[in-house]
Write an enzyme that holds these catalytic residues in place. Structure first.
Site, PDB file in Angstrom:
ATOM      1  N   GLU A   1       0.829  -1.196   0.000  1.00 54.08           N
ATOM      2  CA  GLU A   1       0.000   0.000   0.000  1.00 54.08           C
ATOM      3  C   GLU A   1       0.869   1.254   0.000  1.00 54.08           C
ATOM      4  O   GLU A   1       1.913   1.275   0.649  1.00 54.08           O
ATOM      5  CB  GLU A   1      -0.809  -0.079   1.301  1.00 54.08           C
ATOM      6  CG  GLU A   1      -1.875   0.921   1.479  1.00 54.08           C
ATOM      7  CD  GLU A   1      -2.592   0.702   2.829  1.00 54.08           C
ATOM      8  OE1 GLU A   1      -2.915  -0.447   3.193  1.00 54.08           O
ATOM      9  OE2 GLU A   1      -2.809   1.710   3.507  1.00 54.08           O
TER      10      GLU A   1
ATOM     11  N   CYS B   1       3.728   8.515   0.628  1.00 54.57           N
ATOM     12  CA  CYS B   1       4.146   7.662   1.739  1.00 54.57           C
ATOM     13  C   CYS B   1       4.298   6.254   1.183  1.00 54.57           C
ATOM     14  O   CYS B   1       3.338   5.684   0.658  1.00 54.57           O
ATOM     15  CB  CYS B   1       3.074   7.707   2.827  1.00 54.57           C
ATOM     16  SG  CYS B   1       3.365   6.554   4.170  1.00 54.57           S
TER      17      CYS B   1
ATOM     18  N   CYS C   1       5.292  -6.621   8.328  1.00 53.29           N
ATOM     19  CA  CYS C   1       6.276  -6.070   9.271  1.00 53.29           C
ATOM     20  C   CYS C   1       6.415  -7.039  10.425  1.00 53.29           C
ATOM     21  O   CYS C   1       5.458  -7.719  10.789  1.00 53.29           O
ATOM     22  CB  CYS C   1       5.777  -4.716   9.777  1.00 53.29           C
ATOM     23  SG  CYS C   1       6.942  -3.860  10.873  1.00 53.29           S
TER      24      CYS C   1
ATOM     25  N   CYS D   1       4.292  -3.671  16.783  1.00 55.51           N
ATOM     26  CA  CYS D   1       3.720  -2.563  17.581  1.00 55.51           C
ATOM     27  C   CYS D   1       2.230  -2.824  17.809  1.00 55.51           C
ATOM     28  O   CYS D   1       1.509  -3.208  16.893  1.00 55.51           O
ATOM     29  CB  CYS D   1       3.925  -1.224  16.876  1.00 55.51           C
ATOM     30  SG  CYS D   1       5.664  -0.816  16.644  1.00 55.51           S
TER      31      CYS D   1
ATOM     32  N   CYS E   1      -0.673  -1.085  15.644  1.00 55.43           N
ATOM     33  CA  CYS E   1      -0.455  -0.961  14.202  1.00 55.43           C
ATOM     34  C   CYS E   1      -1.071  -2.122  13.412  1.00 55.43           C
ATOM     35  O   CYS E   1      -0.904  -3.283  13.769  1.00 55.43           O
ATOM     36  CB  CYS E   1       1.046  -0.895  13.936  1.00 55.43           C
ATOM     37  SG  CYS E   1       1.442  -0.684  12.197  1.00 55.43           S
TER      38      CYS E   1
ATOM     39  N   CYS F   1      -3.099   3.248   8.545  1.00 53.52           N
ATOM     40  CA  CYS F   1      -2.048   2.679   7.707  1.00 53.52           C
ATOM     41  C   CYS F   1      -2.152   1.162   7.661  1.00 53.52           C
ATOM     42  O   CYS F   1      -2.335   0.510   8.676  1.00 53.52           O
ATOM     43  CB  CYS F   1      -0.681   3.026   8.285  1.00 53.52           C
ATOM     44  SG  CYS F   1      -0.660   4.525   9.249  1.00 53.52           S
TER      45      CYS F   1
HETATM   46  N1  SAH Z   1       8.292   1.060  11.072  1.00 57.47           N
HETATM   47  C1  SAH Z   1       8.403   2.482  10.955  1.00 57.47           C
HETATM   48  C2  SAH Z   1       7.561   3.103   9.866  1.00 57.47           C
HETATM   49  C3  SAH Z   1       6.169   2.620   9.639  1.00 57.47           C
HETATM   50  S1  SAH Z   1       4.933   3.103  10.766  1.00 57.47           S
HETATM   51  C4  SAH Z   1       8.127   3.137  12.286  1.00 57.47           C
HETATM   52  O1  SAH Z   1       7.801   2.442  13.240  1.00 57.47           O
HETATM   53  O2  SAH Z   1       8.303   4.340  12.403  1.00 57.47           O
HETATM   54  C5  SAH Z   1       4.700   4.823  10.528  1.00 57.47           C
HETATM   55  C6  SAH Z   1       4.183   5.549  11.756  1.00 57.47           C
HETATM   56  O3  SAH Z   1       2.787   5.295  11.967  1.00 57.47           O
HETATM   57  C7  SAH Z   1       4.897   5.126  13.017  1.00 57.47           C
HETATM   58  O4  SAH Z   1       5.144   6.245  13.828  1.00 57.47           O
HETATM   59  C8  SAH Z   1       3.866   4.222  13.647  1.00 57.47           C
HETATM   60  O5  SAH Z   1       4.119   4.039  14.998  1.00 57.47           O
HETATM   61  C9  SAH Z   1       2.586   4.950  13.326  1.00 57.47           C
HETATM   62  N2  SAH Z   1       1.359   4.169  13.458  1.00 57.47           N
HETATM   63  C10 SAH Z   1       1.151   2.864  13.173  1.00 57.47           C
HETATM   64  N3  SAH Z   1      -0.108   2.514  13.425  1.00 57.47           N
HETATM   65  C11 SAH Z   1      -0.727   3.619  13.879  1.00 57.47           C
HETATM   66  C12 SAH Z   1      -2.047   3.899  14.318  1.00 57.47           C
HETATM   67  N4  SAH Z   1      -2.985   2.943  14.358  1.00 57.47           N
HETATM   68  N5  SAH Z   1      -2.315   5.158  14.718  1.00 57.47           N
HETATM   69  C13 SAH Z   1      -1.376   6.127  14.680  1.00 57.47           C
HETATM   70  N6  SAH Z   1      -0.120   5.929  14.281  1.00 57.47           N
HETATM   71  C14 SAH Z   1       0.206   4.678  13.887  1.00 57.47           C
END
Ligand code: SAH
Length: 349
Positions: free
Chosen positions: A94, A107, A114, A118, A121, A335
């Site tokens: 995506e 983006c 991944c 987290c 996410c 995302c």
């Molecule tokens: N792996 C990298 C980049 C991808 S995530 C990283 O961790 O930075 C991009 C950003 O979106 C990161 O800051 C991540 O923590 C955030 N993110 C992921 N899911 C999210 C959500 N449900 N709400 C808000 N931010 C989110």
């Protein structure tokens, strides 16, 4: 059968070497590089100023990576577009395009899936399928520029995947995107976001690029960070902050802290106070993101008043802070959700 070389991932120097090895004149390498990275050709066939025989040789010897758009969603609210692309091996990824006054910002994903886990996410739910090649990262930008007819001026590596878990391909991608003879984007218009892979941050610092490093911080204490991000158990907060300091010292670029605000989890005045203490010595910019609700996750956004209070507290401490504008709320939410809903739809067939 040996695998063909992926021509779109080759640097100018590597391409020149390869073309000379075919017994061709050096200027052919320049023509081919320009077709790939400037004119954004979709195939060798389109490279009409090359002799037919050379085009056939290239076809035989090289793989020409292209992404196939599977679905494009456009927000009725702000024009933000989400693209679902199919990779040559059938996996889907995506990307997102946001239209700003100064041009469009894209983006991109750095991996299919991944493995960082987290908790809030959507991209990590199915685990990691594989890392993307440089060509597959570039292609997201090239196809979007062509499909939208809008010049891409800014790139954020903030889509699915952890870019520093795919370091070599990321670096190759950055060099191809910012080097001469291609789209030649300014390094300052590129942001790479990481969950905090310390050796990767230190390595990137030593490359002395002018790109922005964004650290996904999300909590200002080790304990709280660990509860949201499993990777925090491996690379602890003091180490991560120290790596950010090295990045700032080596490159002169201020680091951005991304902080997803989760109601009742990390949104109190005490959280803001601790965050300010971390940001201040690094002159870090704080980007607050009210958490995007994900169906499988229980996290919710704080009420608007709490978000504003959090921001005001940081500002009063002299911290440079923004609240990330929510774009494209009406198109498959957070995302990784478009990719995920597509994959789930398919697996039910
Ligand atoms: N792996 C990298 C980049 C991808 S995530 C990283 O961790 O930075 C991009 C950003 O979106 C990161 O800051 C991540 O923590 C955030 N993110 C992921 N899911 C999210 C959500 N449900 N709400 C808000 N931010 C989110």
């Amino acid at each position: 059968m040996t695998e063909k070389t992926d021509i779109k991932s080759l640097t100018r120097e590597e391409l020149l070497e390869a073309i000379l090895a075919l017994g061709e004149k050096p200027f052919r390498a320049g023509q081919i590089y320009s077709w790939i990275h400037e004119k954004l050709a979709g195939s060798f066939e389109e490279m009409t100023n090359l002799p037919r025989k050379l085009r056939e040789t290239l076809e035989r010897e090289y793989e020409y990576i292209t992404l196939e758009p599977v679905e494009i969603q456009t927000s009725k609210l702000d024009g933000t577009q989400k693209y679902l692309f199919r990779l040559p091996d059938g996996l889907v990824i995506e990307s997102v395009r946001m239209q700003y006054k100064y041009g469009s910002s894209v983006c991109i994903s750095s991996q299919a899936g991944c493995r960082m886990g987290c908790r809030f996410c959507a991209s990590t739910i199915g685990g990691l399928e594989r890392s993307l090649r440089a060509s597959e990262m570039l292609e997201q930008i090239y196809r979007i520029q062509q499909l939208s007819g809008q010049r891409v001026s800014h790139v954020v590596v903030m889509g699915t995947g952890e870019p520093l878990d795919n370091y070599d391909n990321l670096l190759r991608f950055l060099r191809l995107l910012t080097g001469e003879g291609g789209l030649h984007l300014s390094q300052r218009n590129i942001t790479v976001s990481t969950c905090g892979i310390v050796p990767g941050i230190l390595r990137l610092a030593r490359e002395h690029l002018q790109i922005t490093l964004a650290l996904s911080l999300h909590a200002a204490t080790q304990e709280k960070r660990c509860s949201l991000m499993p990777i925090a158990g491996k690379y602890e907060l003091p180490q991560v902050l120290d790596a950010c300091r090295v990045y700032f010292e080596e490159t002169g670029r201020r680091v951005t802290f991304e902080y997803s605000l989760v109601g009742g989890v990390n949104d109190t005045k005490e959280d803001a106070r601790q965050l300010a203490r971390l940001a201040e010595p690094l002159y870090a910019h704080v980007n607050l993101i009210p958490v995007n609700p994900v169906t499988e996750r229980k996290f919710t956004q704080p009420v608007k008043k709490d978000v504003d209070n959090f921001k005001n507290y940081l500002e009063n401490c002299g911290i440079n802070v923004t609240i990330r504008r929510e774009m494209g709320r009406d198109i498959d939410g957070a995302c990784g959700q478009l990719r995920k809903s597509y994959m789930e739809g398919r697996s039910q067939c």
